[in-house]
Design a protein around this motif. Sequence first.
Motif, PDB file in Angstrom:
ATOM      1  N   CYS A  57      68.291  22.299   9.497  1.00  0.00           N
ATOM      2  CA  CYS A  57      68.135  22.363   8.038  1.00  0.00           C
ATOM      3  C   CYS A  57      68.553  23.741   7.525  1.00  0.00           C
ATOM      4  N   PHE A  58      68.170  24.770   8.295  1.00  0.00           N
ATOM      5  CA  PHE A  58      68.485  26.145   7.910  1.00  0.00           C
ATOM      6  C   PHE A  58      69.307  26.786   9.018  1.00  0.00           C
ATOM      7  N   LEU A  59      70.316  27.561   8.602  1.00  0.00           N
ATOM      8  CA  LEU A  59      71.220  28.157   9.585  1.00  0.00           C
ATOM      9  C   LEU A  59      71.573  29.571   9.159  1.00  0.00           C
ATOM     10  N   ARG A  60      71.572  30.482  10.148  1.00  0.00           N
ATOM     11  CA  ARG A  60      71.950  31.872   9.893  1.00  0.00           C
ATOM     12  C   ARG A  60      72.868  32.325  11.001  1.00  0.00           C
ATOM     13  N   LEU A  61      74.070  32.816  10.657  1.00  0.00           N
ATOM     14  CA  LEU A  61      75.063  33.173  11.666  1.00  0.00           C
ATOM     15  C   LEU A  61      74.689  34.447  12.421  1.00  0.00           C
ATOM     16  N   LYS A  62      74.028  35.379  11.734  1.00  0.00           N
ATOM     17  CA  LYS A  62      73.514  36.589  12.386  1.00  0.00           C
ATOM     18  C   LYS A  62      72.408  37.167  11.529  1.00  0.00           C
ATOM     19  N   GLN A  63      71.763  38.220  11.989  1.00  0.00           N
ATOM     20  CA  GLN A  63      70.538  38.676  11.347  1.00  0.00           C
ATOM     21  C   GLN A  63      70.750  39.158   9.915  1.00  0.00           C
ATOM     22  N   ASP A  64      71.891  39.818   9.662  1.00  0.00           N
ATOM     23  CA  ASP A  64      72.095  40.353   8.312  1.00  0.00           C
ATOM     24  C   ASP A  64      72.771  39.349   7.384  1.00  0.00           C
ATOM     25  N   ALA A  65      72.933  38.105   7.841  1.00  0.00           N
ATOM     26  CA  ALA A  65      73.516  37.065   6.986  1.00  0.00           C
ATOM     27  C   ALA A  65      72.394  36.311   6.265  1.00  0.00           C
TER      28      ALA A  65
END
Length: 855
Positions: free
Chosen positions: A666-674
């Motif tokens: 449902c939720f996706l983040r490519l890297k920490q600062d994204a």
Amino acid sequence: MVSRSYSNLLELASGETPSPSFGRMSRRIPRIMTVAGIISDLDDDPSESVCSEPSSSSGHRDRLIIVANQLPIRVQRKADSKGWIFNWDDNSLYLQLKDGLGDDEFDVIYVGCLKEEIHPNEQDEVSQILLETFNCVPTFLPPDLFSRYYHGFCKQQLWPLFHYMLPLSPDLGGRFNRSLWQAYVSVNKIFADRIMEVINPEDDFVWIHDYHLMVLPTFLRKRFNRVKLGFFLHSPFPSSEIYKTLPIREELLRALLNSDLIGFHTFDYARHFLSCCSRMLGLSYESKRGYIGLEYYGRTVSIKILPVGIHMAQLQSALSLPETESKVAELLKQFCDQDRIMLLGVDDMDIFKGISLKLLAMEQLLVQHPEWQGKVVLVQIANPARGRGKDVKEVQAETESTMKRINEIFGKPGYMPVVLIDKPLKFYERIAYYVVAECCLVTAVRDGMNLIPYEYIISRQRNKKLDKVLGLDSSTLKKSMLVVSEFIGCSPSLSGAIRVNPWNIDAVADAMDCALEMAEPEKQLRHEKHYRYVSTHDVGYWARSFLQDLERTCKDHTRRRCWGIGFGLSFRVVALDPNFRKLSMEHIVSAYKRTTSRAILLDYDGTLMPQSSIDKSPSSRTIETLNSLCRDKNNMVFIVSARSRSTLGEWLASCEKLGIAAEHGCFLRLKQDAEWEICVPAVECGWKQIAEPVMKLYTETTDGSTIEEKETAMVWCYEDADPDFGSCQAKELLDHLESVLANEPVTVKSGQNIVEVKPQGVNKGLVAKRLLSEMQKRGVSPDFVLCVGDDRSDEDMFEVISSSMAGPSIAPKAEVFACTVGRKPSKAKYYLDDTVEIVRMMQGLACVSEQAVTA
């Protein structure tokens, strides 16, 4: 065939593993054993059972090997004491089974013990005679070993426990004795050796009978991974509360699960077995198109529920004997001509048959209904006890004293209300009693099947000659009455019988009065209903049905790769698709080193973190491994989890370059600062107001269950609840939620100890697509893809990876590794055994990346 073995069965019984030695199996049938003690012999080492390949069928008629404690053979010493006389035992179920099958379908071989001790010097000759004349393979046991096995472990420990008798004090007997258990294992091993001498493992069917040989399936499966193996339990199987008191409870369950098909007389017995498998081994069962099956290491173990029947031809033949007619005439003169009504009981003289309870009910009948005094006679036929011990003597003494008291109180010249026959009767004599008896009483407090009611029903159908003896017209409608205990295996199939709780003396007495007073048309209708069932569900029907299911269960043996794992009685066979194999560390590391564009997707719970861990947060070693993989510029690494983004963000805060997919994607983040991306259309969570009260209701009524609320999902977890009740409640909750949320944009799914509600269209496969498309945007197609997961939700990732291999999102000659945790059916092509191996593999890949970064 070359095989390996345990050198000492004592070590096998305790689960220890000695060093193996080699030996050759002989096709000749030699003496097995001539001295008492625990045997030493050869057996398979699971390391030698790596893979069993299919062989070509020889095309001859199928052979059935029937294995039981006793052969269906009568043995008698010749008059000159030189040699033996052997004859078929017509009363043996196993011979009746063969007759019921007919001669067209199977060649039958029997393996079992003889009822007489054969001197070692005569064993070779007896073996030869029995094999050539009767197709029987005798198993010779030293007297001391047989006594410890049969009278010790079988009769003093297994048999009482399976009949719900716990050894609560030493006086009751039956306390677990490991030396008796070792004798039991040894005898089962001897039986396996005998079967080895005659079996064609790829073609023959093996049918093992009863609790005497419960660990035999393990020995046979150890030798031949693909043996076609059925087991039928003729005794009750106790509830899990009783069974779990047995110290070797798991060993027996796992041994039975090495069968392909396990048969029980009633659903209750099967249900108890399945409950034990669930509670003690964590196995769940499924019912598919009417068949119940347990998934056990890639094999489906089927469960068969069908009560055994009687041998119709044998009974009808006995009814036609002149001796039967004479005996019926004698009984008519003894009872009916004296205006006596016969009630009949036929039981073995043991503690579970409820003979004394039946006599007390007879006494109560005469007290409450004095009109039956002088008219009703209870004839109790007491067959000799099969076991021996203090309990048998106590039953005999109690029966005789109760009979004596009743006869003293209610007897008068020419009338005794209770007649006890405690000598062995010939079969035709017993049939004659059935023919004359107005009602048959079976009041056992616990019994596996008990065919006495079936024999009674068929006997009461009679024939023209017997009708003539009875002075009846052959067109007269037949009648019979049955009073049966609720606790015997045949009770569910006799819906016209009067069922009673044998412990309730008043109720049994009332049932006896009801049977005597019932109107003739009602008796006739009940008899007709019973006769129709018993005559069509005979021993042949039972045997054919069991073997048809065994064939069905074994039909895919040749389509799977099989190999053995585990030692001692924990041995089991893993059966998997031929293309499904263990992921080799050398293979993946080699592929990792020569590739330059890598996509790595990792599940969290059950993959990087064991499901059994209480602290689910990642260790410092796990964080270090993930960071090493992320620092490699050739890698794109994602954690794909069902957990919330806040939890994953907190736990993995120190992994700056790690991609995270939360709540199944449902939720996706490519890297920490994204920024977090929402991968599904915005969904109103108004459905939670509907789902939450329902989940709370089930949480309140299911001790050990909890609710986890996420941003877009809700999960009901029953991991710490009672496994049977939790599973039952989960099914109810699933149905309940599907009903109340039918018009909401969500799906309700069950998983490993959970029921989850989440938005429609959300699955981990979306994360795999998103990762591959992101790499494509950057102008690279991955030439290495690793996807690892452990449960059903991860199958969506495996499916996307597999379907993408032919498309542009993955390089044409890419190294693709879809890997599941544990050997089980999966869309993945590879597996590793547990999280330890997964973590070890990831650490190995991290080391390669570290070397590349520092180079």
